[in-house]
Scaffold this motif. Sequence first.
Motif, PDB file in Angstrom:
ATOM      1  N   VAL B  21      45.702   4.214 -17.865  1.00  0.00           N
ATOM      2  CA  VAL B  21      45.566   4.727 -16.499  1.00  0.00           C
ATOM      3  C   VAL B  21      45.378   6.249 -16.458  1.00  0.00           C
ATOM      4  N   LEU B  22      46.217   7.005 -17.207  1.00  0.00           N
ATOM      5  CA  LEU B  22      46.136   8.473 -17.125  1.00  0.00           C
ATOM      6  C   LEU B  22      44.754   9.012 -17.514  1.00  0.00           C
ATOM      7  N   PRO B  23      44.200   8.621 -18.700  1.00  0.00           N
ATOM      8  CA  PRO B  23      42.866   9.116 -19.039  1.00  0.00           C
ATOM      9  C   PRO B  23      41.812   8.674 -18.023  1.00  0.00           C
ATOM     10  N   TRP B  24      41.980   7.463 -17.496  1.00  0.00           N
ATOM     11  CA  TRP B  24      41.018   6.943 -16.515  1.00  0.00           C
ATOM     12  C   TRP B  24      41.021   7.824 -15.266  1.00  0.00           C
ATOM     13  N   LEU B  25      42.232   8.202 -14.799  1.00  0.00           N
ATOM     14  CA  LEU B  25      42.335   9.053 -13.611  1.00  0.00           C
ATOM     15  C   LEU B  25      41.726  10.429 -13.877  1.00  0.00           C
ATOM     16  N   ILE B  26      41.969  10.963 -15.084  1.00  0.00           N
ATOM     17  CA  ILE B  26      41.422  12.293 -15.409  1.00  0.00           C
ATOM     18  C   ILE B  26      39.895  12.225 -15.482  1.00  0.00           C
ATOM     19  N   LYS B  27      39.400  11.152 -16.113  1.00  0.00           N
ATOM     20  CA  LYS B  27      37.942  11.015 -16.214  1.00  0.00           C
ATOM     21  C   LYS B  27      37.333  10.869 -14.825  1.00  0.00           C
ATOM     22  N   LEU B  28      38.038  10.129 -13.962  1.00  0.00           N
ATOM     23  CA  LEU B  28      37.553   9.891 -12.603  1.00  0.00           C
ATOM     24  C   LEU B  28      37.428  11.199 -11.835  1.00  0.00           C
ATOM     25  N   SER B  29      38.357  12.138 -12.107  1.00  0.00           N
ATOM     26  CA  SER B  29      38.330  13.395 -11.351  1.00  0.00           C
ATOM     27  C   SER B  29      37.479  14.468 -12.020  1.00  0.00           C
ATOM     28  N   TYR B 336      43.564   7.173 -26.461  1.00  0.00           N
ATOM     29  CA  TYR B 336      43.533   6.592 -25.118  1.00  0.00           C
ATOM     30  C   TYR B 336      42.935   5.196 -25.185  1.00  0.00           C
ATOM     31  N   ILE B 337      43.204   4.426 -24.126  1.00  0.00           N
ATOM     32  CA  ILE B 337      42.724   3.033 -24.098  1.00  0.00           C
ATOM     33  C   ILE B 337      41.659   2.895 -23.022  1.00  0.00           C
ATOM     34  N   GLU B 338      40.575   2.228 -23.372  1.00  0.00           N
ATOM     35  CA  GLU B 338      39.534   1.925 -22.389  1.00  0.00           C
ATOM     36  C   GLU B 338      39.334   0.430 -22.342  1.00  0.00           C
ATOM     37  N   MET B 339      39.224  -0.114 -21.154  1.00  0.00           N
ATOM     38  CA  MET B 339      38.974  -1.555 -21.028  1.00  0.00           C
ATOM     39  C   MET B 339      37.475  -1.839 -21.003  1.00  0.00           C
TER      40      MET B 339
END
Lengths: 223, 416
Positions: B21-29, B336-339
């Motif tokens: 979740v954390l890397p996903w949120l950072i990438k999103l922003s 980090y984990i990516e789905m």
Amino acid sequence: MTRAIFYKEWIKLRWLLLAISLVFAGSIPYFILNLTNKFRFAGKPHFWSVIVGKDLNLISELTYIPLLAGLILGLAQFVPEMQKKSLKLTLHLPHPEKLTILKMLLFGSGTLVSIFSITGLVLYLSLSIYLPSQILVAWFTAALAWYLAGLAAYFLAVWVCIEPVWKQKAINTLLAIAVIMLFFKGTSTYSLQYAMPLYIGIILLSMCFPFYSVFRFKEGVQQ
Amino acid sequence: MTKKNIKTLLILVSTALLAWVLPWLIKLSTNEACRYPFTYYSSVKNEFFQVVKEDAETVLMDQSSHEYTRAEYDSLLPMLSYRQLLKDGRLPDSLNGKAISGKSIQLEQFYFKYSPRDKHHKQMDLNPMFESMSGRVQIESPDDLFSIKNKMVFIDAETNSVLENKSSQFHQAMIKRGYKFPTKMVAGNPSTKKLYDEGWFALDANNQLYHIKMVNGQPFVKDTKAGEKLDIDFVKTIETQNRRMYAFVFDRSGKLYYLSDVSYEPVQLPIDAYNTNTDGLSIMANPFYWNVVVTTPAQRITYALDNHTLEEVDRLTETRESTTWEKIHPYVFPFYIEMKSMYSKFVYPRLLGWSVKALVLNAVLAVLLAFLSYRRKQSIKPLQLLLVLCTGLYGLIALWLFNEKQQETRNVIQLK
């Protein structure tokens, strides 16, 4: 004692279980009517090509229904226990506490799995009159993730529900939402096929989570 | 199962969730569009031209950054803008000593695109077998679809039943030609909106590539022999006006070929090693050059190949600038984990971005945890320190999420 617990849960949940069963059973004729309607308009050969070419999944309207079913069942089973403080009484029954909770969870998840598998199987067999297995296997591979999400949602809802501290309840809710999001990442019929072991792992783990809340409840952890 | 065990499980699950979740949120922003400018090789000036987008403005320029007007650009890239030039009456009669016309350009023009997602996805095992010699301009859709995975089977859509005769006819023809089931992959164009039909190319269990189509209602099965020459990784078919080729074939050693219309002879393209798992490819061909664009995760190479000899005439290498996420994550997150992946349509957890640099931050966080535990007079737990040392922020936040001591302390304060 097992029969007594199951009977208690049955009395509490029978109308809700009937309603859930009716929704799932009612979806079967809907999906068949929807399919035959499309066949009439587009013609079977053309519509088969559309299904295959566009990776169309005609049971995709089912996506969030198992999730809602699991969520509502989990809440309906344990919210009254928490509101009426009857969980305290349940845990004081002359029966090992962990086993009591386990049996309550088994009743909920067992009925959910029964509804999912029976209606899913009937839907598969009914659709197999009109469609080949190559299409149905693809559709139900996608649907398996939705059914598993329903089961995970049930355990996670119980975990959140039993948690006695509101701050922890909020944290658990956020984590549960993150877990549930994992089940809805699919973009095509087969895209989730390699994620199934992860989903089964999540369900097995989330089965244990409610016990953590039970321990805290029993210890009397409060705000 | 004890409370402690379940708490450990919850902390580990939360750590894994936070690593997603954390890397996903950072990438999103912080996500930035990373687009290379459109590039095309000019057959007039014999150099690459680019369409560069600067803010809201589009600039058309050559490699020495000389800017051109739209009309000049059209004239310098007549193979790209020939329809506009035809409309304006500006298309030259000949170019580089070769007579050209709208029709001759169209005949040699084709566009081919490959993305790693073409390989990493699964389709339903059903495809239409068109009549390749129907004599009709429009390709007609059949009433049945075929499945080729374990056996050649035609299924009639009207009755949802197997067409025994047709299935057996094709299956026997394939077996007779040495085809071995199960099929590894099948390539073809299921659309009726194509120039012509050449059926399907199927890779059998022995990695042999077969050409299968229906001619006058009869099966046409041929071993292309390409499987004997190449260790085939992926095949994608193409229809071109001049029928010069059947398909593009990627082999496992990173070479790219096209399957020629002459005895299915594989013709190699002189490009650097190609990775079908990460590299994108597009080919824009015209009567003079093939613009072959290979986009790897780090750079883009545009090759200009001679249309006839396929020799490299020129190449342009552009390196991509790192995104904000790529710059910061090695220092902040140990992994980090990516789905999801831009290279695959399959969804499953992928552990990515392993970085030793993040251990510095992890160590600082572990010291901070030890210090806080000491100040709160809690015992310092070596396993918790190890978790923070290995997983950094993820582990620290997960520990905080399930920190019971804090709640109990607050209870005491509230009670007072």
